[in-house]
Structures are given as structure tokens and as C-alpha cells.
Design an enzyme around this catalytic site. Sequence first.
Site, PDB file in Angstrom:
ATOM      1  CG  ASP A 118       0.173  -9.185   5.730  1.00  0.00           C
ATOM      2  OD1 ASP A 118       0.393  -8.455   4.744  1.00  0.00           O
ATOM      3  OD2 ASP A 118       0.659  -8.958   6.852  1.00  0.00           O
ATOM      4  CE  LYS A 122       2.977 -21.829   0.862  1.00  0.00           C
ATOM      5  NZ  LYS A 122       4.287 -21.248   1.054  1.00  0.00           N
ATOM      6  CB  THR A 191      -5.297   1.733   2.533  1.00  0.00           C
ATOM      7  OG1 THR A 191      -5.158   0.728   1.535  1.00  0.00           O
ATOM      8  CG2 THR A 191      -6.632   1.566   3.242  1.00  0.00           C
ATOM      9  CE1 TYR A 193       0.865  -2.500   1.496  1.00  0.00           C
ATOM     10  CE2 TYR A 193       0.233  -4.465   0.280  1.00  0.00           C
ATOM     11  CZ  TYR A 193       1.151  -3.773   1.043  1.00  0.00           C
ATOM     12  OH  TYR A 193       2.358  -4.350   1.347  1.00  0.00           O
ATOM     13  CD  GLU A 194      -9.297   1.658  -1.071  1.00  0.00           C
ATOM     14  OE1 GLU A 194      -9.015   1.794   0.144  1.00  0.00           O
ATOM     15  OE2 GLU A 194     -10.423   1.896  -1.531  1.00  0.00           O
TER      16      GLU A 194
END
Length: 213
Positions: A118, A122, A191, A193-194
Site C-alpha cells: 500500500d 500522504k 501477483t 495486483y501486478e
Amino acid sequence: MRLRHKPWAKEKIQQFPQYVVPNPEEYKGKWHEAFAKAQPLHIEVGTGKGHFITEMAKANPDINYIGIELFDSVIVAALDRLIEADLPNLKLLNVNANDLAKYFTKNDVSRVYLNFSDPWPKTRHEKRRLTYKSFLKLYEEIMIDGGEVHFKTDNQGLFEYSLLSFSAYGMLLKFISLDLHHSDVHGNIMTEYEQKFSEKGNRIYRCEVQFQS
Ligand code: SAM
């Protein structure tokens, strides 16, 4: 990661203590006892639904693997993969990476994988990034001398931040790719996300860094 509440997840995890270790603190300093064979241990912090760590464990039977994931509603997907594959060299931990030192000690781990962590963009959330200096200290404390961190992300900001963080910590940069999927690297295991982000056309960054004693 979008989280769907799965009220049954906790109970399912409890039904498979052979895969999701219920008492990881008991293996601190002796993780080889949790596996069929005593061999080097690689961990993935933030393993998500577990595609990467399961395929790594299949491809490298001479390495033990642990996938660490905070959310029970996510790790149940990794558990389903492991039930299906029934690998002797893969375990899962449903714990917070902030607490790694409760479960591991010096020399327990040879390599840490961080995949699409993640980004916490910020500045006030910097300490939550898994490549922040306090996490690097945690990894160093549980690893062999010269242990390595392998990091992949599609987030350019997080990648640049992490390179600076590794360097400021005194780590050695051993490998870097600024466009993994258009390089001559072979044997990359994707992965979840990849897969998702590369299909969208995002560039994938990857590096390997090493602690220096
Ligand atoms: N590595 C997977 C992939 O590449 O498909 C998942 C990436 S997802 C963006 C990040 C995962 O890290 C989430 O499942 C999240 O719950 C987990 N995570 C984030 N912080 C964590 C922490 N402190 N301890 C354990 N898991 C964490």
C-alpha cells in the site's frame, strides 16, 4: 484493496491450523519445526490473495515460504489456494507486520518480498509504508546477515521513496528494473495486483536490496 466483510473467514482459518499458523510466537527461532524440511525461509509481507507466494513455493521446493496478511477476509483466498495445492513448504500468518518481532528473531528469515505494498501517499502516513525505516529495522532484526528485500510495485512515487529509504538505511542496491515487463528478466511470477495493473498498461518497477553488516 477493496475489502468485503466475510463473517465466516475467521472460522474457516481456524479450521486449517496446518496452513494458517494459529500460534506463530511458538515458532520464534525455530521455524524449521513448522515445515517438513529445515531450509531457508522467505516471507512475503502483505501477501494478499496469495498467488505469488503459492507459485513461488511450487517452483522452489527447497525454500520454505510464509505469506503474511493482516486481513482475514483477504487471507482466506490464499488459504483456498494452499488447500488446493497442499504444499509442505508454505504457511500463512494472519498477523500485522508491525508485530514481526513477536514471531521471528535474528536469522529466522533469509529474504523478504514486498509486492505492491500500500503506497500511503500522504506524508503524515509515511510510517505505515512497508519500506519506512522502522520496517527496514524490523526486517533486519529477523534476517540473516546479508538478507535481501525484493520489492515490486507499479507506484512510481512509492518506488522512488523506497529506493531513498533503502539507501538512507545503508542497504546495497543489487538489481533494479524500471520496466520489468519489458526487460529480459525471466521467471517473473506475477501477483494479483501486478496482473491487474500491468493489464491496464502500468509500468512495473522492481528492485533487490541487501542489508550490509
Ligand atoms: N501482494 C499482493 C499483490 O501484489 O497482489 C497484495 C497487494 S495489496 C495492495 C497489499 C496487501 O498488504 C493487502 O492485502 C494488505 O491487507 C496487506 N498489508 C498492508 N499492511 C500490512 C501489514 N502491516 N501487515 C500485514 N499485511 C499488510
